[in-house]
Motif scaffolding. Structure first.
Motif, PDB file in Angstrom:
ATOM      1  N   ASP A 150      69.307  30.243  45.125  1.00 17.51           N
ATOM      2  CA  ASP A 150      68.430  30.625  46.242  1.00 17.51           C
ATOM      3  C   ASP A 150      68.724  32.060  46.639  1.00 17.51           C
ATOM      4  N   ASN A 151      67.741  32.677  47.299  1.00 17.38           N
ATOM      5  CA  ASN A 151      67.923  34.103  47.615  1.00 17.38           C
ATOM      6  C   ASN A 151      68.631  34.327  48.942  1.00 17.38           C
ATOM      7  N   GLY A 152      68.961  33.249  49.638  1.00 18.65           N
ATOM      8  CA  GLY A 152      69.778  33.367  50.841  1.00 18.65           C
ATOM      9  C   GLY A 152      69.033  33.846  52.070  1.00 18.65           C
ATOM     10  N   PHE A 171      58.233  31.927  47.392  1.00 13.78           N
ATOM     11  CA  PHE A 171      56.916  31.307  47.435  1.00 13.78           C
ATOM     12  C   PHE A 171      56.460  30.814  46.068  1.00 13.78           C
ATOM     13  N   MET A 172      57.212  31.159  45.021  1.00 11.87           N
ATOM     14  CA  MET A 172      56.824  30.609  43.717  1.00 11.87           C
ATOM     15  C   MET A 172      58.044  30.426  42.823  1.00 11.87           C
ATOM     16  N   PRO A 173      57.904  29.514  41.854  1.00  8.09           N
ATOM     17  CA  PRO A 173      59.031  29.297  40.936  1.00  8.09           C
ATOM     18  C   PRO A 173      59.263  30.506  40.045  1.00  8.09           C
ATOM     19  N   MET A 202      68.662  37.750  39.882  1.00  3.65           N
ATOM     20  CA  MET A 202      68.521  39.174  40.192  1.00  3.65           C
ATOM     21  C   MET A 202      69.820  39.628  40.859  1.00  3.65           C
ATOM     22  N   THR A 203      69.963  40.927  41.024  1.00  7.04           N
ATOM     23  CA  THR A 203      71.176  41.486  41.627  1.00  7.04           C
ATOM     24  C   THR A 203      71.484  40.864  42.987  1.00  7.04           C
ATOM     25  N   ARG A 204      70.431  40.672  43.801  1.00  7.92           N
ATOM     26  CA  ARG A 204      70.716  40.220  45.163  1.00  7.92           C
ATOM     27  C   ARG A 204      71.211  38.776  45.216  1.00  7.92           C
ATOM     28  N   MET A 205      71.014  38.000  44.162  1.00  9.78           N
ATOM     29  CA  MET A 205      71.506  36.620  44.184  1.00  9.78           C
ATOM     30  C   MET A 205      72.742  36.453  43.323  1.00  9.78           C
ATOM     31  N   ILE A 206      73.292  37.533  42.793  1.00 12.11           N
ATOM     32  CA  ILE A 206      74.319  37.372  41.768  1.00 12.11           C
ATOM     33  C   ILE A 206      75.618  36.786  42.332  1.00 12.11           C
ATOM     34  N   GLU A 225      65.738  40.569  27.141  1.00 12.17           N
ATOM     35  CA  GLU A 225      64.780  39.473  26.982  1.00 12.17           C
ATOM     36  C   GLU A 225      65.365  38.439  26.013  1.00 12.17           C
ATOM     37  N   ALA A 226      65.364  37.183  26.452  1.00 11.73           N
ATOM     38  CA  ALA A 226      66.091  36.165  25.676  1.00 11.73           C
ATOM     39  C   ALA A 226      65.175  35.248  24.879  1.00 11.73           C
ATOM     40  N   ASP A 227      63.905  35.635  24.753  1.00 15.23           N
ATOM     41  CA  ASP A 227      62.951  34.752  24.063  1.00 15.23           C
ATOM     42  C   ASP A 227      63.453  34.377  22.672  1.00 15.23           C
ATOM     43  N   GLN A 228      64.029  35.355  21.966  1.00 13.08           N
ATOM     44  CA  GLN A 228      64.477  35.049  20.607  1.00 13.08           C
ATOM     45  C   GLN A 228      65.926  34.585  20.546  1.00 13.08           C
ATOM     46  N   CYS A 275      63.820  51.718  39.924  1.00 10.80           N
ATOM     47  CA  CYS A 275      63.318  50.488  39.313  1.00 10.80           C
ATOM     48  C   CYS A 275      64.085  50.112  38.046  1.00 10.80           C
ATOM     49  N   THR A 276      64.309  48.821  37.880  1.00  9.67           N
ATOM     50  CA  THR A 276      65.044  48.312  36.723  1.00  9.67           C
ATOM     51  C   THR A 276      64.143  48.147  35.500  1.00  9.67           C
ATOM     52  N   VAL A 277      62.839  48.072  35.761  1.00  9.10           N
ATOM     53  CA  VAL A 277      61.932  47.585  34.721  1.00  9.10           C
ATOM     54  C   VAL A 277      61.868  48.459  33.471  1.00  9.10           C
ATOM     55  N   PHE A 310      64.913  47.935  31.450  1.00 14.37           N
ATOM     56  CA  PHE A 310      65.124  46.560  30.982  1.00 14.37           C
ATOM     57  C   PHE A 310      64.114  46.158  29.902  1.00 14.37           C
ATOM     58  N   PHE A 311      62.819  46.342  30.209  1.00 14.52           N
ATOM     59  CA  PHE A 311      61.780  45.907  29.267  1.00 14.52           C
ATOM     60  C   PHE A 311      61.392  47.013  28.289  1.00 14.52           C
ATOM     61  N   GLY A 312      61.872  48.233  28.571  1.00 11.07           N
ATOM     62  CA  GLY A 312      61.543  49.343  27.689  1.00 11.07           C
ATOM     63  C   GLY A 312      60.189  49.914  28.056  1.00 11.07           C
ATOM     64  N   ASP A 315      53.178  40.655  35.674  1.00  7.25           N
ATOM     65  CA  ASP A 315      53.308  41.935  34.963  1.00  7.25           C
ATOM     66  C   ASP A 315      53.641  43.023  35.984  1.00  7.25           C
ATOM     67  N   ASP A 316      54.483  43.957  35.575  1.00 11.16           N
ATOM     68  CA  ASP A 316      54.864  44.984  36.545  1.00 11.16           C
ATOM     69  C   ASP A 316      53.707  45.872  36.925  1.00 11.16           C
ATOM     70  N   ASN A 317      52.815  46.088  36.004  1.00 11.36           N
ATOM     71  CA  ASN A 317      51.625  46.867  36.315  1.00 11.36           C
ATOM     72  C   ASN A 317      50.504  46.246  35.492  1.00 11.36           C
TER      73      ASN A 317
HETATM   74  C1  B12 Z   1      57.950  38.030  40.047  1.00  4.59           C
HETATM   75  C2  B12 Z   1      58.999  38.947  40.617  1.00  4.59           C
HETATM   76  C3  B12 Z   1      59.426  38.718  41.905  1.00  4.59           C
HETATM   77  C4  B12 Z   1      58.982  37.558  42.772  1.00  4.59           C
HETATM   78  C5  B12 Z   1      60.088  36.488  42.933  1.00  4.59           C
HETATM   79  C6  B12 Z   1      60.641  35.923  41.768  1.00  4.59           C
HETATM   80  C7  B12 Z   1      59.814  34.780  41.210  1.00  4.59           C
HETATM   81  N1  B12 Z   1      59.720  33.681  41.914  1.00  4.59           N
HETATM   82  O1  B12 Z   1      59.295  34.936  40.134  1.00  4.59           O
HETATM   83  C8  B12 Z   1      58.911  38.256  44.132  1.00  4.59           C
HETATM   84  C9  B12 Z   1      57.585  38.968  44.252  1.00  4.59           C
HETATM   85  C10 B12 Z   1      59.126  37.337  45.325  1.00  4.59           C
HETATM   86  C11 B12 Z   1      60.025  39.258  43.935  1.00  4.59           C
HETATM   87  C12 B12 Z   1      60.750  39.754  44.951  1.00  4.59           C
HETATM   88  C13 B12 Z   1      61.786  40.636  44.763  1.00  4.59           C
HETATM   89  N2  B12 Z   1      62.107  41.270  43.624  1.00  4.59           N
HETATM   90 CO1  B12 Z   1      61.275  40.896  41.952  1.00  4.59          CO
HETATM   91  N3  B12 Z   1      60.421  40.823  40.331  1.00  4.59           N
HETATM   92  C14 B12 Z   1      59.539  40.020  39.863  1.00  4.59           C
HETATM   93  C15 B12 Z   1      59.113  40.521  38.489  1.00  4.59           C
HETATM   94  C16 B12 Z   1      57.874  41.389  38.675  1.00  4.59           C
HETATM   95  C17 B12 Z   1      58.811  39.479  37.440  1.00  4.59           C
HETATM   96  C18 B12 Z   1      59.944  38.482  37.156  1.00  4.59           C
HETATM   97  C19 B12 Z   1      59.591  37.720  35.927  1.00  4.59           C
HETATM   98  O2  B12 Z   1      59.239  36.558  35.999  1.00  4.59           O
HETATM   99  N4  B12 Z   1      59.613  38.381  34.752  1.00  4.59           N
HETATM  100  C20 B12 Z   1      59.228  37.807  33.481  1.00  4.59           C
HETATM  101  C21 B12 Z   1      60.408  37.035  32.914  1.00  4.59           C
HETATM  102  C22 B12 Z   1      60.013  36.423  31.594  1.00  4.59           C
HETATM  103  O3  B12 Z   1      61.440  37.980  32.717  1.00  4.59           O
HETATM  104  P1  B12 Z   1      62.911  37.755  33.308  1.00  4.59           P
HETATM  105  O4  B12 Z   1      62.870  37.048  34.589  1.00  4.59           O
HETATM  106  O5  B12 Z   1      63.630  39.020  33.244  1.00  4.59           O
HETATM  107  O6  B12 Z   1      63.527  36.721  32.229  1.00  4.59           O
HETATM  108  C23 B12 Z   1      63.800  37.102  30.890  1.00  4.59           C
HETATM  109  C24 B12 Z   1      65.207  37.684  30.706  1.00  4.59           C
HETATM  110  O7  B12 Z   1      65.701  38.352  31.816  1.00  4.59           O
HETATM  111  C25 B12 Z   1      66.026  36.519  30.342  1.00  4.59           C
HETATM  112  N5  B12 Z   1      66.607  35.683  31.379  1.00  4.59           N
HETATM  113  C26 B12 Z   1      66.374  35.636  32.695  1.00  4.59           C
HETATM  114  N6  B12 Z   1      67.133  34.699  33.277  1.00  4.59           N
HETATM  115  C27 B12 Z   1      67.852  34.107  32.314  1.00  4.59           C
HETATM  116  C28 B12 Z   1      68.787  33.095  32.349  1.00  4.59           C
HETATM  117  C29 B12 Z   1      69.391  32.681  31.156  1.00  4.59           C
HETATM  118  C30 B12 Z   1      70.356  31.562  31.186  1.00  4.59           C
HETATM  119  C31 B12 Z   1      69.068  33.313  29.947  1.00  4.59           C
HETATM  120  C32 B12 Z   1      69.700  32.871  28.679  1.00  4.59           C
HETATM  121  C33 B12 Z   1      68.134  34.344  29.914  1.00  4.59           C
HETATM  122  C34 B12 Z   1      67.533  34.737  31.097  1.00  4.59           C
HETATM  123  O8  B12 Z   1      65.140  35.715  29.589  1.00  4.59           O
HETATM  124  C35 B12 Z   1      63.807  35.824  30.096  1.00  4.59           C
HETATM  125  C36 B12 Z   1      62.875  35.838  28.908  1.00  4.59           C
HETATM  126  O9  B12 Z   1      63.062  36.961  28.109  1.00  4.59           O
HETATM  127  C37 B12 Z   1      60.360  41.369  38.087  1.00  4.59           C
HETATM  128  C38 B12 Z   1      60.095  42.483  37.129  1.00  4.59           C
HETATM  129  C39 B12 Z   1      59.955  41.928  35.747  1.00  4.59           C
HETATM  130  N7  B12 Z   1      58.967  42.359  35.040  1.00  4.59           N
HETATM  131  O10 B12 Z   1      60.733  41.083  35.324  1.00  4.59           O
HETATM  132  C40 B12 Z   1      60.836  41.870  39.426  1.00  4.59           C
HETATM  133  C41 B12 Z   1      62.316  42.070  39.622  1.00  4.59           C
HETATM  134  C42 B12 Z   1      63.043  40.908  39.008  1.00  4.59           C
HETATM  135  N8  B12 Z   1      62.435  42.042  41.064  1.00  4.59           N
HETATM  136  C43 B12 Z   1      63.285  42.871  41.533  1.00  4.59           C
HETATM  137  C44 B12 Z   1      63.588  43.060  42.898  1.00  4.59           C
HETATM  138  C45 B12 Z   1      64.538  44.199  43.234  1.00  4.59           C
HETATM  139  C46 B12 Z   1      63.014  42.244  43.874  1.00  4.59           C
HETATM  140  C47 B12 Z   1      63.267  42.337  45.372  1.00  4.59           C
HETATM  141  C48 B12 Z   1      64.721  42.471  45.743  1.00  4.59           C
HETATM  142  C49 B12 Z   1      62.434  43.473  45.905  1.00  4.59           C
HETATM  143  C50 B12 Z   1      62.727  43.832  47.325  1.00  4.59           C
HETATM  144  N9  B12 Z   1      63.233  45.027  47.510  1.00  4.59           N
HETATM  145  O11 B12 Z   1      62.509  43.058  48.207  1.00  4.59           O
HETATM  146  C51 B12 Z   1      62.667  41.029  45.902  1.00  4.59           C
HETATM  147  C52 B12 Z   1      63.746  39.973  46.156  1.00  4.59           C
HETATM  148  C53 B12 Z   1      63.287  38.589  45.970  1.00  4.59           C
HETATM  149  C54 B12 Z   1      64.006  37.582  46.741  1.00  4.59           C
HETATM  150  N10 B12 Z   1      63.590  37.272  47.960  1.00  4.59           N
HETATM  151  O12 B12 Z   1      64.979  37.097  46.270  1.00  4.59           O
HETATM  152  C55 B12 Z   1      63.965  43.639  40.420  1.00  4.59           C
HETATM  153  C56 B12 Z   1      65.347  43.073  40.140  1.00  4.59           C
HETATM  154  C57 B12 Z   1      66.315  44.115  39.708  1.00  4.59           C
HETATM  155  C58 B12 Z   1      67.694  43.584  39.718  1.00  4.59           C
HETATM  156  N11 B12 Z   1      68.601  44.320  39.138  1.00  4.59           N
HETATM  157  O13 B12 Z   1      67.978  42.565  40.249  1.00  4.59           O
HETATM  158  C59 B12 Z   1      62.925  43.473  39.261  1.00  4.59           C
HETATM  159  C60 B12 Z   1      63.498  43.536  37.854  1.00  4.59           C
HETATM  160  C61 B12 Z   1      61.859  44.565  39.468  1.00  4.59           C
HETATM  161  C62 B12 Z   1      62.354  45.962  39.651  1.00  4.59           C
HETATM  162  N12 B12 Z   1      61.531  46.753  40.291  1.00  4.59           N
HETATM  163  O14 B12 Z   1      63.378  46.415  39.252  1.00  4.59           O
HETATM  164  N13 B12 Z   1      60.185  39.560  42.630  1.00  4.59           N
END
Ligand code: B12
Ligand code: SF4
Length: 522
Positions: free
Chosen positions: A9-11, A16-18, A67-71, A119-122, A209-211, A214-216, A251-253
């Motif tokens: 949980d984000n504390g 609002f979504m999974p 994410m960083t804030r929940m680490i 990205e851990a898809d593969q 931004c991390t994106v 992270f995603f290139g 999608d980020d954009n």
């Molecule tokens: C959707 C999203 C949200 C949603 C919430 C999350 C949700 N319910 O989905 C909302 C809009 C609420 C949100 C809010 C915030 N977000 Co946000 N969010 C995203 C976003 C756009 C997409 C996440 C996603 O689903 N990506 C697609 C999936 C497939 O990618 P992924 O999660 O990275 O997972 C892949 C790998 O990371 C890996 N992986 C991930 N987890 C695990 C676990 C295991 C076990 C394994 C093996 C692999 C693995 O495998 C996956 C497949 O390849 C990302 C950016 C991005 N494109 O990822 C930012 C991002 C995650 N968010 C970010 C941030 C900073 C925030 C906020 C803190 C912003 C703010 N200042 O308020 C808030 C905090 C949220 C909260 N209250 O906790 C940062 C996190 C950076 C970091 N170092 O933590 C990101 C990366 C964007 C950025 N600008 O840098 N966010």
């Protein structure tokens, strides 16, 4: 093997979504395993409870993403699970940048048996196979056969079985609003927002931004067909359950390649796959009238725009000079003319910010169509160019701020105000933008619109308030309802007894009159 995927949980408030990663990795798990999902936002558990759960369910491997804030919470949970003897693999943006921290190679305690970088898809199927054999490696990196960093293609993309997944924990409707919503229309039994990705990557490289790292900067897309089929699956489920099934294109954009976005939206319309959707699009890409028409016609309702600041000097500092504050109003008007509204995100504590920045920003916001302003503080996330700049300048006050996460608290000193002043600006922004007066004003500014739109902005405003002011419990919700009772009663009356005069159809509804409408209109 039984595998548990866990997201802490984000504390602060209920998400609002999974999280998509859990469903994606579940779909990518090799056959023969059972994958259980726990999202801590929907099913809160402490360390002892999760350890008990892992034992009771006979779990053989746990995957944790954060994410960083929940680490910090993620590490505590991982420690409790590892103490039961079950291996933990961690992934996601934080451990990708801080793998040594998770593995205890930086002198601190170890929290994970293995880390999945990027990205851990593969790599996920490999991780599962290695875990079955008891041969987990410490680090899994997405590399090609030559050992070069490789980004997964999104073609093909796995089918996420949204028609079968248990989603009851993600219904967003508090019981208290059910009577009002029943009056709004059929199909309001449940309301869920489902994350869907249509592409990955953003080349813009904003400093905080991390994106991009992270995603290139190479952008990858799923096929239109694969996205459309996913929407059709979700739409069918919503219809079957007589509920609302909205989509967040994460999608980020979403319009980074405008030509491709238009083609996707046209395919969604042609396949009658419209659901209500939200997406993140930068303001510079919303100049295109045809794109905005298609957004509205394909079910787009809310666009998240990272405006960040109304000060061009701040935007230039963080490498976001492509944002032009002078065009914000026109962009929002263009959307509002099509009944699409914006979540406008602002960052305070930037280097050119001085006290009063919140009021100066709000003064502009008040002149725009109603939307959902949100306010945060500039945060140096690990491995971002911002982190490196502030570290080099000796300006980090809490270099490992994530180890003791404090919501809405800065980790570096701004240049033209104090940390406390920056905190006060964020507080002022939230308190003013979500005061009962501002909520009433937002609802009234849609006076010429059907009651559904007005209820929509009211509910969205009340929910968004919870990002800053915790609203987890029933009492907190009752208090909010009490404070906004005038607006709520007014709309309830309108919903039950109707209003004189019906607003006419908008320009877009006329332009796309042959396009099928989304299943249930909000
Ligand atoms: C959707 C999203 C949200 C949603 C919430 C999350 C949700 N319910 O989905 C909302 C809009 C609420 C949100 C809010 C915030 N977000 Co946000 N969010 C995203 C976003 C756009 C997409 C996440 C996603 O689903 N990506 C697609 C999936 C497939 O990618 P992924 O999660 O990275 O997972 C892949 C790998 O990371 C890996 N992986 C991930 N987890 C695990 C676990 C295991 C076990 C394994 C093996 C692999 C693995 O495998 C996956 C497949 O390849 C990302 C950016 C991005 N494109 O990822 C930012 C991002 C995650 N968010 C970010 C941030 C900073 C925030 C906020 C803190 C912003 C703010 N200042 O308020 C808030 C905090 C949220 C909260 N209250 O906790 C940062 C996190 C950076 C970091 N170092 O933590 C990101 C990366 C964007 C950025 N600008 O840098 N966010
Ligand atoms: S446009 Fe958005 S996703 Fe792209 S780098 Fe900037 S903040 Fe990150």
């Amino acid at each position: 093997m039984r595998i548990l995927l866990y997201n802490p949980d984000n504390g602060v408030t209920r998400n609002f979504m999974p999280h998509l990663w859990m469903f994606l990795l579940q779909a990518l798990t090799p056959p023969g395993h059972e994958v259980l999902l726990i999202d801590g936002n929907a099913q809160p558990m402490d360390e002892a409870q999760i350890a008990q759960y892992v034992r009771d369910q006979n779990i053989g491997l746990v995957g944790i993403g954060a994410m960083t804030r929940m680490i910090a919470k993620a590490y505590r949970i991982a420690d409790a699970i590892r103490a039961t003897g079950v291996p933990v693999v961690m992934g996601g943006p934080h451990v990708t940048e801080m793998a040594d921290e998770a593995l205890g190679r930086d002198g601190g305690p170890r929290h994970a048996d293995a880390v999945a970088l990027g990205e851990a898809d593969q790599t996920w199927p490999r991780i599962v196979d290695d875990a079955v054999r008891g041969e987990l490696k410490e680090v899994y990196a997405p590399v090609d056969v030559t050992g070069k960093d490789s980004k997964p293609s999104l073609k093909p993309y796995p089918v996420i079985p949204w028609d079968k997944i248990d989603l009851h924990q993600f219904n967003l409707l508090p019981k208290i609003v059910h009577p009002l919503l029943k009056k709004v229309g059929e199909g309001w039994g449940t309301f869920r927002i489902i994350p869907v990705e249509s592409g990955r990557g953003c080349p813009y490289g904003c400093e905080f931004c991390t994106v991009t790292g992270f995603f290139g900067d190479s952008i990858r897309f799923r096929s239109n067909e694969s996205v459309v089929n996913e929407l059709l699956l979700l739409k069918a489920r919503g219809r079957k359950e007589k509920g609302q099934m909205a989509v967040f294109f994460i999608d980020d954009n979403f319009a980074i390649n405008v030509k491709r976005t238009k083609s996707l939206l046209k395919d969604i319309i042609a396949a009658k796959a419209q659901v209500h959707w939200v997406a993140q699009i930068s303001a510079n890409l919303l100049r295109d009238e045809e794109l905005v028409d298609l957004i509205a016609a394909s079910g787009g309702k809310w666009i998240f725009i990272g405006m960040e600041s109304i000060d061009p000097a701040n935007l230039k500092d963080v490498n976001k000079g492509f944002n032009k504050p002078g065009e914000y109003a026109a962009v929002l008007e263009r959307l509002a003319q099509r009944n699409v509204y914006a979540i406008t995100s602002f960052i305070f504590g930037m280097d050119n910010d001085t006290t009063g920045v919140a009021e100066r920003t709000l003064a502009q916001v008040r002149t725009w169509p109603p939307g959902l302003p949100i306010f945060g503080l500039l945060t140096p996330l690990p491995a971002t160019p911002l982190y490196k700049r502030l570290e080099t300048a000796g300006r980090l006050t809490r270099p490992k701020h994530w180890q003791e996460f404090i919501p809405f608290t800065m980790a570096h000193t701004p240049l033209k105000m104090t940390i406390e002043e920056a905190h006060a600006e964020v507080k002022y922004g939230w308190a003013e933008a979500y005061s009962p007066k501002s909520v009433a004003h937002a609802v009234d500014s849609l006076d010429d619109q059907p009651v559904g739109y007005r209820v929509n902005i009211l509910l969205a405003r009340l929910c968004f308030r919870g990002i800053y002011f915790p609203m987890m419990g029933r009492f907190a919700w009752l208090k909010v309802v009490g404070e906004n009772r005038r607006t709520i009663f007014k709309l309830a009356k309108e919903a039950i007894f109707g209003r004189k005069g019906r607003p006419g159809k908008s320009k877009v509804e006329l332009a796309y009159k042959d396009a099928p409408a989304p299943e249930v209109s909000a």
